[in-house]
Scaffold this motif. Structure first.
Motif, PDB file in Angstrom:
ATOM      1  N   PRO A 164       0.769  -1.245  -0.187  1.00  0.00           N
ATOM      2  CA  PRO A 164       0.116  -0.165  -0.087  1.00  0.00           C
ATOM      3  C   PRO A 164       1.100   1.259   0.113  1.00  0.00           C
ATOM      4  O   PRO A 164       1.566   1.484   0.849  1.00  0.00           O
ATOM      5  CB  PRO A 164      -0.789   0.024   1.308  1.00  0.00           C
ATOM      6  N   VAL A 165       0.510   2.068  -0.830  1.00  0.00           N
ATOM      7  CA  VAL A 165       1.378   3.352  -1.081  1.00  0.00           C
ATOM      8  C   VAL A 165       0.593   4.439  -1.412  1.00  0.00           C
ATOM      9  O   VAL A 165       1.085   5.472  -1.979  1.00  0.00           O
ATOM     10  CB  VAL A 165       2.566   3.161  -2.166  1.00  0.00           C
ATOM     11  N   GLY A 166      -0.747   4.495  -1.325  1.00  0.00           N
ATOM     12  CA  GLY A 166      -1.535   5.313  -1.633  1.00  0.00           C
ATOM     13  C   GLY A 166      -1.964   6.673  -0.626  1.00  0.00           C
ATOM     14  O   GLY A 166      -1.024   6.604   0.128  1.00  0.00           O
ATOM     15  N   THR A 167      -2.914   7.260  -0.643  1.00  0.00           N
ATOM     16  CA  THR A 167      -3.339   8.114   0.263  1.00  0.00           C
ATOM     17  C   THR A 167      -4.895   8.088   0.987  1.00  0.00           C
ATOM     18  O   THR A 167      -5.278   8.975   1.709  1.00  0.00           O
ATOM     19  CB  THR A 167      -3.421   9.397  -0.569  1.00  0.00           C
ATOM     20  N   ALA A 168      -5.241   6.992   0.793  1.00  0.00           N
ATOM     21  CA  ALA A 168      -6.651   6.685   1.188  1.00  0.00           C
ATOM     22  C   ALA A 168      -6.773   6.486   2.643  1.00  0.00           C
ATOM     23  O   ALA A 168      -5.902   5.986   3.258  1.00  0.00           O
ATOM     24  CB  ALA A 168      -7.450   5.568   0.503  1.00  0.00           C
ATOM     25  N   THR A 169      -7.874   6.840   3.386  1.00  0.00           N
ATOM     26  CA  THR A 169      -7.959   6.724   4.878  1.00  0.00           C
ATOM     27  C   THR A 169      -8.445   4.879   4.901  1.00  0.00           C
ATOM     28  O   THR A 169      -9.074   4.717   3.818  1.00  0.00           O
ATOM     29  CB  THR A 169      -9.141   7.459   5.398  1.00  0.00           C
ATOM     30  N   PRO A 170      -8.161   4.450   6.016  1.00  0.00           N
ATOM     31  CA  PRO A 170      -8.858   3.028   6.176  1.00  0.00           C
ATOM     32  C   PRO A 170     -10.407   2.824   5.858  1.00  0.00           C
ATOM     33  O   PRO A 170     -10.752   1.911   4.935  1.00  0.00           O
ATOM     34  CB  PRO A 170      -8.885   2.728   7.714  1.00  0.00           C
ATOM     35  N   ALA A 171     -11.175   4.013   6.042  1.00  0.00           N
ATOM     36  CA  ALA A 171     -12.339   3.654   5.884  1.00  0.00           C
ATOM     37  C   ALA A 171     -12.955   3.990   4.390  1.00  0.00           C
ATOM     38  O   ALA A 171     -13.554   2.988   3.687  1.00  0.00           O
ATOM     39  CB  ALA A 171     -13.387   5.033   6.463  1.00  0.00           C
ATOM     40  N   ASP A 172     -12.122   4.693   3.621  1.00  0.00           N
ATOM     41  CA  ASP A 172     -12.345   4.962   2.119  1.00  0.00           C
ATOM     42  C   ASP A 172     -11.636   3.575   1.298  1.00  0.00           C
ATOM     43  O   ASP A 172     -12.449   3.189   0.402  1.00  0.00           O
ATOM     44  CB  ASP A 172     -11.610   6.056   1.689  1.00  0.00           C
ATOM     45  N   ALA A 173     -10.565   3.225   1.883  1.00  0.00           N
ATOM     46  CA  ALA A 173      -9.749   2.152   1.268  1.00  0.00           C
ATOM     47  C   ALA A 173     -10.914   0.826   1.388  1.00  0.00           C
ATOM     48  O   ALA A 173     -10.916   0.014   0.569  1.00  0.00           O
ATOM     49  CB  ALA A 173      -8.499   1.813   1.776  1.00  0.00           C
ATOM     50  N   LEU A 174     -11.439   0.458   2.603  1.00  0.00           N
ATOM     51  CA  LEU A 174     -12.248  -0.635   2.804  1.00  0.00           C
ATOM     52  C   LEU A 174     -13.623  -0.400   1.966  1.00  0.00           C
ATOM     53  O   LEU A 174     -13.827  -1.497   1.099  1.00  0.00           O
ATOM     54  CB  LEU A 174     -12.447  -0.496   4.217  1.00  0.00           C
ATOM     55  N   ALA A 175     -14.115   0.576   1.906  1.00  0.00           N
ATOM     56  CA  ALA A 175     -15.136   0.810   0.912  1.00  0.00           C
ATOM     57  C   ALA A 175     -14.933   0.687  -0.612  1.00  0.00           C
ATOM     58  O   ALA A 175     -15.796   0.216  -1.374  1.00  0.00           O
ATOM     59  CB  ALA A 175     -15.961   2.376   0.993  1.00  0.00           C
ATOM     60  N   ALA A 176     -13.717   0.814  -0.904  1.00  0.00           N
ATOM     61  CA  ALA A 176     -13.434   0.583  -2.286  1.00  0.00           C
ATOM     62  C   ALA A 176     -12.982  -0.792  -2.728  1.00  0.00           C
ATOM     63  O   ALA A 176     -12.942  -1.074  -3.895  1.00  0.00           O
ATOM     64  CB  ALA A 176     -11.991   1.701  -2.694  1.00  0.00           C
ATOM     65  N   LEU A 177     -12.774  -1.540  -2.092  1.00  0.00           N
ATOM     66  CA  LEU A 177     -12.603  -2.848  -2.139  1.00  0.00           C
ATOM     67  C   LEU A 177     -13.524  -3.691  -2.941  1.00  0.00           C
ATOM     68  O   LEU A 177     -14.758  -3.832  -2.576  1.00  0.00           O
ATOM     69  CB  LEU A 177     -12.179  -3.936  -0.939  1.00  0.00           C
ATOM     70  N   PRO A 178     -13.352  -4.410  -4.075  1.00  0.00           N
ATOM     71  CA  PRO A 178     -14.190  -5.124  -4.742  1.00  0.00           C
ATOM     72  C   PRO A 178     -14.490  -6.575  -4.241  1.00  0.00           C
ATOM     73  O   PRO A 178     -13.551  -7.292  -3.790  1.00  0.00           O
ATOM     74  CB  PRO A 178     -13.747  -5.311  -6.211  1.00  0.00           C
ATOM     75  N   PRO A 179     -15.649  -7.227  -4.015  1.00  0.00           N
ATOM     76  CA  PRO A 179     -15.717  -8.346  -3.683  1.00  0.00           C
ATOM     77  C   PRO A 179     -15.274  -9.543  -4.792  1.00  0.00           C
ATOM     78  O   PRO A 179     -15.040  -9.412  -5.659  1.00  0.00           O
ATOM     79  CB  PRO A 179     -17.163  -8.762  -3.514  1.00  0.00           C
ATOM     80  N   VAL A 180     -14.937 -10.864  -4.134  1.00  0.00           N
ATOM     81  CA  VAL A 180     -14.327 -11.810  -4.986  1.00  0.00           C
ATOM     82  C   VAL A 180     -15.810 -12.216  -5.661  1.00  0.00           C
ATOM     83  O   VAL A 180     -17.027 -12.015  -5.080  1.00  0.00           O
ATOM     84  CB  VAL A 180     -13.803 -12.844  -4.177  1.00  0.00           C
ATOM     85  N   ALA A 181     -15.608 -13.045  -6.782  1.00  0.00           N
ATOM     86  CA  ALA A 181     -16.852 -13.549  -7.368  1.00  0.00           C
ATOM     87  C   ALA A 181     -17.549 -14.683  -6.611  1.00  0.00           C
ATOM     88  O   ALA A 181     -18.919 -14.718  -6.567  1.00  0.00           O
ATOM     89  CB  ALA A 181     -16.195 -14.085  -8.569  1.00  0.00           C
ATOM     90  N   ASP A 182     -16.758 -15.587  -6.003  1.00  0.00           N
ATOM     91  CA  ASP A 182     -17.498 -16.639  -5.174  1.00  0.00           C
ATOM     92  C   ASP A 182     -17.148 -16.475  -3.932  1.00  0.00           C
ATOM     93  O   ASP A 182     -16.433 -16.836  -3.443  1.00  0.00           O
ATOM     94  CB  ASP A 182     -17.057 -18.006  -5.773  1.00  0.00           C
ATOM     95  N   GLN A 183     -18.335 -15.941  -3.241  1.00  0.00           N
ATOM     96  CA  GLN A 183     -18.158 -15.803  -1.828  1.00  0.00           C
ATOM     97  C   GLN A 183     -18.824 -17.003  -0.911  1.00  0.00           C
ATOM     98  O   GLN A 183     -18.739 -16.969   0.311  1.00  0.00           O
ATOM     99  CB  GLN A 183     -18.961 -14.546  -1.416  1.00  0.00           C
ATOM    100  N   GLU A 184     -19.381 -17.783  -1.650  1.00  0.00           N
ATOM    101  CA  GLU A 184     -19.796 -19.151  -0.790  1.00  0.00           C
ATOM    102  C   GLU A 184     -18.791 -20.050  -0.954  1.00  0.00           C
ATOM    103  O   GLU A 184     -18.967 -21.003  -1.533  1.00  0.00           O
ATOM    104  CB  GLU A 184     -21.140 -19.705  -1.657  1.00  0.00           C
ATOM    105  N   THR A 185     -17.862 -19.930  -0.218  1.00  0.00           N
ATOM    106  CA  THR A 185     -16.567 -20.763  -0.551  1.00  0.00           C
ATOM    107  C   THR A 185     -15.706 -20.597   1.035  1.00  0.00           C
ATOM    108  O   THR A 185     -16.165 -19.785   1.780  1.00  0.00           O
ATOM    109  CB  THR A 185     -15.923 -20.618  -1.622  1.00  0.00           C
ATOM    110  N   GLY A 186     -14.872 -21.651   1.073  1.00  0.00           N
ATOM    111  CA  GLY A 186     -13.974 -21.522   2.236  1.00  0.00           C
ATOM    112  C   GLY A 186     -12.929 -20.310   1.956  1.00  0.00           C
ATOM    113  O   GLY A 186     -12.632 -19.853   1.116  1.00  0.00           O
ATOM    114  N   VAL A 187     -12.159 -20.176   3.270  1.00  0.00           N
ATOM    115  CA  VAL A 187     -11.195 -19.069   3.361  1.00  0.00           C
ATOM    116  C   VAL A 187     -10.149 -19.428   2.400  1.00  0.00           C
ATOM    117  O   VAL A 187      -9.609 -18.271   1.414  1.00  0.00           O
ATOM    118  CB  VAL A 187     -10.479 -18.890   4.702  1.00  0.00           C
TER     119      VAL A 187
END
Length: 349
Positions: A164-187
């Protein structure tokens, strides 16, 4: 902390006769939960809670081959060697101060922070908090060795390197994260999707990660606050797993005072990568309606968590109470996250 009666030490002694996992892969939350219960004024509930919880647990796995200072690399990340690792770490803390052991092993282990869905680093954080704040009695040092050994056995690097080398706050960075395609799976399967998730690495690297140790610590606290608050809105994506997006970075935050300051920025980066990964694995597309929790106090809230009984509720409430304590006026949004977890997670009685 209510340790004068020996409640925590007695509980840890009971738990050290059990293995770190059960049912094949589930983490033993006992040491983390009992530390949080005692810490937050619920020592009287510990043994009753533990009487129920230990019925789920399994025996300590058999040892295999002795781990040494020269062959440890070949055993790193091998869960079948967990008892070998615990034995090795117990020797380490018997021979020199636990802080020296932590300073040596932290940079070796922190790249594998995702192991066992971050439970090992969370267990380390609880152990270190007790050692720093309440003394170095033998059961607490033993718990530290167990926690480190578990982490070494489950050491799992993310499948993508995050710088990580950006300027975003944690709240903004968390909000920007895209989800993985298959969330019905193991870790593990979820983590394997991160490299191929469009935009994930860019979003994960948008966070501002200061190199100055004090600034890094402040940013880590901001991450804990943002992830805890976010749970109140998005915890329904996976009520259990998303707890760790907040409790894992908080475990790292609790450990910083015991670490050399030159490891603080590294620790922020690792905590962020783990929190970001968990968020993308399970975050839902839409937020829940705002929670109307009313006026809350940390003391009342933790009593409710203890009565609820689920170990994840206990851990998230512990972190929410931490966040609320950081300002004189408290943090109602963080405390609401704990209430949300009690609604979303089935009580354990």
């Amino acid at each position: 902390m209510e340790t004068t009666s020996g409640t925590l030490d007695e509980a840890l002694g009971r738990l050290h006769a059990t293995g770190p996992e059960f049912h094949g892969f589930l983490s033993n939350h006992g040491p983390m939960a009992v530390e949080a219960l005692v810490r937050n004024g619920q020592a009287r509930t510990v043994h009753r809670w533990l009487d129920h919880y230990v019925t789920k647990l399994e025996d300590v796995p058999s040892a295999r081959t002795r781990i040494t200072d020269t062959n440890w690399r070949e055993a790193l990340g091998d869960p079948s060697r967990v008892t070998d690792w615990t034995t090795y770490m117990a020797r380490q803390v018997a021979e020199r101060p636990w802080r020296e052991v932590l300073a040596e092993w932290w940079p070796r282990l922190v790249p594998g922070i995702a192991g066992a869905a971050t439970h090992p680093v969370i267990r380390v954080g609880h152990a270190v908090r007790t050692l720093l704040d309440d003394g170095e009695e033998a059961p607490r040092v033993a718990e530290f060795a167990h926690a480190l050994g578990y982490w070494a056995a489950r050491h799992t690097p993310l499948p993508v390197t995050v710088r990580p080398v950006g300027t975003a706050t944690p709240a903004d960075a968390l909000a920007a994260l895209p989800p993985v395609a298959d969330q019905e799976t193991g870790v593990l399967n979820g983590l394997a999707q991160l490299p191929g998730t469009e935009g994930w690495l860019k979003a994960a690297e948008s966070l501002n990660t200061p190199q100055d140790p004090d600034a890094a610590r402040c940013q880590l606290a901001a991450l804990v606050r943002a992830a805890t608050r976010r749970y109140a809105d998005y915890g329904h994506g996976n009520a259990v797993m998303l707890v760790h997006s907040a409790t894992a970075p908080n475990a790292v935050l609790r450990t910083l005072p015991a670490l050399p300051r030159d490891l603080w920025s590294l620790s922020l980066g690792a905590a962020w990568a783990a929190s970001a990964a968990i968020t993308s694995l399970y975050a839902p597309p839409d937020a829940l309606p705002p929670l109307r929790a009313g006026r809350l106090t940390p003391e009342d809230l933790f009593e409710r968590a203890a009565a609820h009984g689920d170990e994840h509720v206990i851990k998230l409430t512990d972190t929410a109470c931490d966040v609320a304590s950081w300002t004189g006026e408290g943090d109602g949004q963080a405390l609401s996250a704990a209430v949300r977890s009690m609604e979303l997670i089935t009580p354990d009685h």
